[in-house]
Design a protein around this motif. Structure first.
Motif, PDB file in Angstrom:
ATOM      1  N   ILE A  93     -24.610  48.882  13.739  1.00 14.83           N
ATOM      2  CA  ILE A  93     -24.347  48.345  14.972  1.00 14.83           C
ATOM      3  C   ILE A  93     -25.435  48.786  16.022  1.00 14.83           C
ATOM      4  CG2 ILE A  93     -22.824  48.504  17.040  1.00 14.83           C
ATOM      5  CD1 ILE A  93     -20.406  48.613  15.001  1.00 14.83           C
ATOM      6  N   SER A  94     -25.691  50.129  15.891  1.00 15.33           N
ATOM      7  CA  SER A  94     -26.769  50.776  16.821  1.00 15.33           C
ATOM      8  C   SER A  94     -28.110  49.801  16.538  1.00 15.33           C
ATOM      9  CB  SER A  94     -26.914  52.213  16.697  1.00 15.33           C
ATOM     10  OG  SER A  94     -27.501  52.604  15.589  1.00 15.33           O
ATOM     11  N   GLN A  95     -28.520  49.444  15.541  1.00 12.91           N
ATOM     12  CA  GLN A  95     -29.533  48.909  15.138  1.00 12.91           C
ATOM     13  C   GLN A  95     -29.764  47.179  15.190  1.00 12.91           C
ATOM     14  OE1 GLN A  95     -31.512  50.931  11.351  1.00 12.91           O
ATOM     15  NE2 GLN A  95     -29.268  51.467  11.276  1.00 12.91           N
ATOM     16  N   GLY A  96     -28.491  46.680  15.739  1.00 16.11           N
ATOM     17  CA  GLY A  96     -28.522  45.441  16.055  1.00 16.11           C
ATOM     18  C   GLY A  96     -28.280  44.226  15.210  1.00 16.11           C
ATOM     19  N   VAL A  97     -27.510  44.574  14.202  1.00 16.23           N
ATOM     20  CA  VAL A  97     -27.386  43.828  13.137  1.00 16.23           C
ATOM     21  C   VAL A  97     -26.606  42.711  13.506  1.00 16.23           C
ATOM     22  CG1 VAL A  97     -27.737  45.285  11.278  1.00 16.23           C
ATOM     23  CG2 VAL A  97     -25.201  44.905  12.275  1.00 16.23           C
ATOM     24  N   GLN A  98     -26.730  41.229  13.093  1.00 15.54           N
ATOM     25  CA  GLN A  98     -25.681  40.304  13.630  1.00 15.54           C
ATOM     26  C   GLN A  98     -24.731  39.993  12.531  1.00 15.54           C
ATOM     27  OE1 GLN A  98     -29.336  39.453  13.650  1.00 15.54           O
ATOM     28  NE2 GLN A  98     -29.872  39.704  15.552  1.00 15.54           N
ATOM     29  N   ALA A  99     -24.917  40.745  11.489  1.00 17.62           N
ATOM     30  CA  ALA A  99     -24.008  40.476  10.037  1.00 17.62           C
ATOM     31  C   ALA A  99     -23.899  41.447   9.344  1.00 17.62           C
ATOM     32  CB  ALA A  99     -24.081  39.164   9.450  1.00 17.62           C
ATOM     33  N   VAL A 100     -22.721  41.789   8.603  1.00 21.74           N
ATOM     34  CA  VAL A 100     -22.677  42.768   7.798  1.00 21.74           C
ATOM     35  C   VAL A 100     -21.914  42.366   6.416  1.00 21.74           C
ATOM     36  CG1 VAL A 100     -21.177  45.067   7.262  1.00 21.74           C
ATOM     37  CG2 VAL A 100     -22.309  44.752   9.680  1.00 21.74           C
ATOM     38  N   ILE A 101     -22.797  42.554   5.402  1.00 24.49           N
ATOM     39  CA  ILE A 101     -21.925  42.536   4.009  1.00 24.49           C
ATOM     40  C   ILE A 101     -21.349  43.498   3.585  1.00 24.49           C
ATOM     41  CG2 ILE A 101     -22.540  41.763   1.758  1.00 24.49           C
ATOM     42  CD1 ILE A 101     -24.793  39.979   3.084  1.00 24.49           C
ATOM     43  N   GLY A 102     -20.068  43.439   3.117  1.00 25.70           N
ATOM     44  CA  GLY A 102     -19.317  44.843   2.657  1.00 25.70           C
ATOM     45  C   GLY A 102     -17.836  44.534   3.255  1.00 25.70           C
ATOM     46  N   ALA A 103     -17.098  45.586   2.898  1.00 23.13           N
ATOM     47  CA  ALA A 103     -17.330  46.541   1.801  1.00 23.13           C
ATOM     48  C   ALA A 103     -16.941  45.965   0.458  1.00 23.13           C
ATOM     49  CB  ALA A 103     -16.561  47.766   1.958  1.00 23.13           C
ATOM     50  N   ALA A 104     -16.992  46.696  -0.495  1.00 26.53           N
ATOM     51  CA  ALA A 104     -16.665  46.314  -1.838  1.00 26.53           C
ATOM     52  C   ALA A 104     -14.847  46.644  -2.100  1.00 26.53           C
ATOM     53  CB  ALA A 104     -17.113  46.979  -2.932  1.00 26.53           C
ATOM     54  N   SER A 105     -14.541  47.722  -1.502  1.00 19.07           N
ATOM     55  CA  SER A 105     -13.086  48.379  -1.576  1.00 19.07           C
ATOM     56  C   SER A 105     -12.544  47.646  -0.295  1.00 19.07           C
ATOM     57  CB  SER A 105     -13.008  49.603  -1.317  1.00 19.07           C
ATOM     58  OG  SER A 105     -11.781  50.138  -1.044  1.00 19.07           O
ATOM     59  N   SER A 106     -11.139  46.969  -0.535  1.00 19.04           N
ATOM     60  CA  SER A 106     -10.542  46.421   0.555  1.00 19.04           C
ATOM     61  C   SER A 106     -10.201  47.643   1.375  1.00 19.04           C
ATOM     62  CB  SER A 106      -9.286  45.784   0.123  1.00 19.04           C
ATOM     63  OG  SER A 106      -9.647  44.644  -0.557  1.00 19.04           O
ATOM     64  N   SER A 107      -9.821  48.741   0.934  1.00 16.64           N
ATOM     65  CA  SER A 107      -9.185  49.859   2.164  1.00 16.64           C
ATOM     66  C   SER A 107     -10.399  50.415   2.847  1.00 16.64           C
ATOM     67  CB  SER A 107      -8.789  51.111   1.227  1.00 16.64           C
ATOM     68  OG  SER A 107      -7.434  50.723   0.825  1.00 16.64           O
ATOM     69  N   VAL A 108     -11.567  50.183   2.309  1.00 17.04           N
ATOM     70  CA  VAL A 108     -12.969  50.755   2.746  1.00 17.04           C
ATOM     71  C   VAL A 108     -13.130  49.527   3.945  1.00 17.04           C
ATOM     72  CG1 VAL A 108     -15.264  51.262   2.857  1.00 17.04           C
ATOM     73  CG2 VAL A 108     -13.761  52.091   0.991  1.00 17.04           C
ATOM     74  N   SER A 109     -12.981  48.412   3.958  1.00 14.93           N
ATOM     75  CA  SER A 109     -13.143  47.488   4.850  1.00 14.93           C
ATOM     76  C   SER A 109     -12.296  47.683   5.870  1.00 14.93           C
ATOM     77  CB  SER A 109     -13.195  46.086   4.477  1.00 14.93           C
ATOM     78  OG  SER A 109     -14.342  45.490   3.773  1.00 14.93           O
ATOM     79  N   PHE A 110     -11.121  48.056   5.752  1.00 21.37           N
ATOM     80  CA  PHE A 110     -10.320  48.249   6.924  1.00 21.37           C
ATOM     81  C   PHE A 110     -10.514  49.528   7.791  1.00 21.37           C
ATOM     82  CE2 PHE A 110      -7.026  45.678   4.564  1.00 21.37           C
ATOM     83  CZ  PHE A 110      -6.797  44.832   5.747  1.00 21.37           C
ATOM     84  N   GLN A 111     -11.508  50.212   7.287  1.00 18.78           N
ATOM     85  CA  GLN A 111     -12.073  51.552   7.960  1.00 18.78           C
ATOM     86  C   GLN A 111     -13.086  51.126   9.178  1.00 18.78           C
ATOM     87  OE1 GLN A 111     -13.838  54.091   5.305  1.00 18.78           O
ATOM     88  NE2 GLN A 111     -11.950  54.846   4.482  1.00 18.78           N
ATOM     89  N   PHE A 112     -13.813  49.867   8.960  1.00 13.70           N
ATOM     90  CA  PHE A 112     -14.631  49.186  10.058  1.00 13.70           C
ATOM     91  C   PHE A 112     -14.524  48.041  10.604  1.00 13.70           C
ATOM     92  CE2 PHE A 112     -16.685  48.836   5.926  1.00 13.70           C
ATOM     93  CZ  PHE A 112     -17.183  47.465   6.226  1.00 13.70           C
ATOM     94  N   ILE A 113     -13.395  47.058  10.006  1.00 16.48           N
ATOM     95  CA  ILE A 113     -13.208  46.034  10.241  1.00 16.48           C
ATOM     96  C   ILE A 113     -13.008  45.705  11.967  1.00 16.48           C
ATOM     97  CG2 ILE A 113     -10.799  45.656   9.930  1.00 16.48           C
ATOM     98  CD1 ILE A 113     -11.440  43.002   9.048  1.00 16.48           C
ATOM     99  N   ASP A 114     -12.253  46.732  12.638  1.00 19.31           N
ATOM    100  CA  ASP A 114     -12.092  46.518  13.893  1.00 19.31           C
ATOM    101  C   ASP A 114     -13.384  46.640  14.627  1.00 19.31           C
ATOM    102  OD1 ASP A 114      -9.439  46.161  13.499  1.00 19.31           O
ATOM    103  OD2 ASP A 114      -8.607  47.972  14.135  1.00 19.31           O
ATOM    104  N   LYS A 115     -13.979  47.582  14.432  1.00 16.42           N
ATOM    105  CA  LYS A 115     -15.480  47.818  14.979  1.00 16.42           C
ATOM    106  C   LYS A 115     -16.302  46.617  15.135  1.00 16.42           C
ATOM    107  CE  LYS A 115     -15.799  52.978  14.132  1.00 16.42           C
ATOM    108  NZ  LYS A 115     -16.857  54.025  13.757  1.00 16.42           N
ATOM    109  N   LEU A 116     -16.367  46.063  13.830  1.00 15.55           N
ATOM    110  CA  LEU A 116     -17.181  44.742  14.114  1.00 15.55           C
ATOM    111  C   LEU A 116     -16.602  43.772  14.870  1.00 15.55           C
ATOM    112  CD1 LEU A 116     -18.325  44.668  10.233  1.00 15.55           C
ATOM    113  CD2 LEU A 116     -19.440  45.507  12.177  1.00 15.55           C
ATOM    114  N   TYR A 117     -15.272  43.359  14.739  1.00 18.23           N
ATOM    115  CA  TYR A 117     -14.516  42.654  15.643  1.00 18.23           C
ATOM    116  C   TYR A 117     -14.867  42.961  17.054  1.00 18.23           C
ATOM    117  CZ  TYR A 117     -10.565  40.620  18.014  1.00 18.23           C
ATOM    118  OH  TYR A 117      -9.897  39.699  18.786  1.00 18.23           O
ATOM    119  N   GLU A 118     -14.745  44.329  17.568  1.00 20.25           N
ATOM    120  CA  GLU A 118     -15.022  44.468  18.896  1.00 20.25           C
ATOM    121  C   GLU A 118     -16.345  44.232  19.205  1.00 20.25           C
ATOM    122  OE1 GLU A 118     -13.901  48.427  18.791  1.00 20.25           O
ATOM    123  OE2 GLU A 118     -11.650  47.926  19.145  1.00 20.25           O
TER     124      GLU A 118
END
Length: 415
Positions: free
Chosen positions: A106-131
């Protein structure tokens, strides 16, 4: 939605590093007319496993992303600018790696993120990307929970929900002549979701689930679970795990419930090469499933990116995720994340059929307003929830050397 100040976020994530790949042609007299230029172009981050229980999935996923990036930039990039990729490690659900990785991207200004492989890991940061209103596409998340996730507006996936894998696996177990199964599933969103899908479909197909346990994946040993399976009266066991299979498998064998004593059925989280882990013959006869069409059409190209690849799981899905992000940016004439989000469904449904980035990008360049991207992982049509609406599930069987081979592919729609 309010965004966190990027400058403050950059300070908060100081010290987190990313490895950046930018495959661009230098602008010199020998450059081709299609050469992209470095600048303020599309920037994609990845949060994929370099370490942890799913690290074996990392190499083909990184190769898929890097192959798509190479192809995009060789074709002139996105809107004339080279695509930049920043790789970060996701770790696994037992580590706190993915969330700081998301902060770094986020700090480096990405417009999209590919990941994660694990569903549980995606739930660790899905809210950050949503916000932050940043598009996220997972090439491997299969938990059904994402379909109805409240803050999933920017979330998509190129792998199908386990609603489909559970159906195909249950159908295969019945077809193989088994009537009673035990289920061992790890305690996370992936494990519980797939377990529920297998159980529901197996009972609907006329089978009986005689034992089910949701186990702690960090446990040191699994004697109790193995003993319960051996005493359950099951004629097959479904093992929904990650790499803890290297401990679960021997525990089952010690209780007289080996792959030769019972039918063993694995899933995408643990279908791997075990030739270095077990004695010859240990896995022989076990079967398993994982989403994805035959990787043969893209196999050689992935090997050009990473000649050490021996497994191609979710490599095609990773390529497709990257290509779709780029095509959505081109279709919307903007690398803004909201524009990418708004065009992902459009480039994947209806319109003129095309396969891979180069063919589809040419249609857009030639004035075709509506394309329908078909990927190397199979036809991709995003639903309003960001799910693929149909997919192929491969059926695999283990050989005496503890490697596996494909025995069938099963294409179905999710409904």
């Amino acid at each position: 939605m309010a965004r966190l100040p990027r400058a403050l976020l950059a300070v908060a994530t100081a010290g987190v590093t990313a490895f950046s790949l930018v495959a661009c042609s230098d602008e010199d007299p020998g450059s081709s007319s299609d050469a992209c230029t470095e600048g303020d172009g599309l920037k994609i981050g990845t949060i994929l496993p370099q370490t942890g229980s799913l690290a074996f999935l990392g190499p083909p996923e990184f190769a898929g992303v890097d192959l798509a990036q190479q192809e995009i930039n060789e074709a002139g990039g996105v809107l004339g600018n080279c695509v930049e990729v920043l790789h970060e490690d996701s770790g696994d659900a037992a580590t706190d790696i993915a969330s700081p990785a998301a902060d770094a991207l986020i700090s480096q200004g990405v417009q999209a993120v590919i990941g994660a492989a694990s569903s549980s890991v995606s739930f660790q940061f899905i809210d950050k990307l949503y916000e932050e209103q940043i598009v996220q596409i997972s090439p491997a998340n299969t938990s059904p929970d994402f379909t109805t996730y409240e803050r999933g507006d920017y979330y998509f996936r190129t792998a199908p929900s386990d609603v489909l894998q559970g159906r195909v696996l249950a159908d295969q177990i019945i077809a193989d002549g088994h009537a009673k199964i035990a289920i061992l599933a790890l305690q996370d969103a992936y494990g519980t979701g797939l377990s529920e899908s297998v159980k529901q479909n197996f009972t609907e197909f006329g089978g009986e689930v005689v034992y089910e346990t949701i186990y702690d994946p960090t446990a040191a040993e699994f004697t109790a679970e193995a003993t319960a399976v051996a005493n359950s009266g099951a004629d097959a066991v479904v093992i929904i795990s990650f790499n803890e299979l290297v401990n679960l498998g021997p525990a089952l064998a010690e209780q007289g419930a080996s792959a030769q004593d019972l039918g063993w059925y694995l899933v995408d989280g643990n279908l791997a090469d075990y030739s270095a882990d077990f004695d010859a013959g240990f896995m022989e006869g076990a079967r398993g499933t994982f989403p994805g069409a035959d990787p043969e059409p893209i196999r050689d190209r992935l090997l050009e990116i990473d000649p050490e690849l021996t497994d191609f799981t979710y490599g095609p899905e990773s390529y497709d995720a990257t290509a779709l992000i780029a095509l959505a940016a081109i279709a919307g004439d903007s690398v803004d994340s909201n524009s990418i989000k708004d065009n992902l469904i459009d480039v994947s449904t209806g319109g003129t059929k095309c396969t891979g980035f180069t063919e589809c990008a040419k249609l857009l360049a030639d004035g075709e307003a509506d394309i329908d991207y078909d990927g190397y992982s199979g036809p991709i049509e995003f639903s309003p929830e960001g799910d693929v609406t149909a997919a192929t599930i491969g059926i695999y069987e283990y050989l005496a050397d503890n490697t596996y081979e494909n025995v069938d592919y099963n294409f179905q729609e999710l409904n």
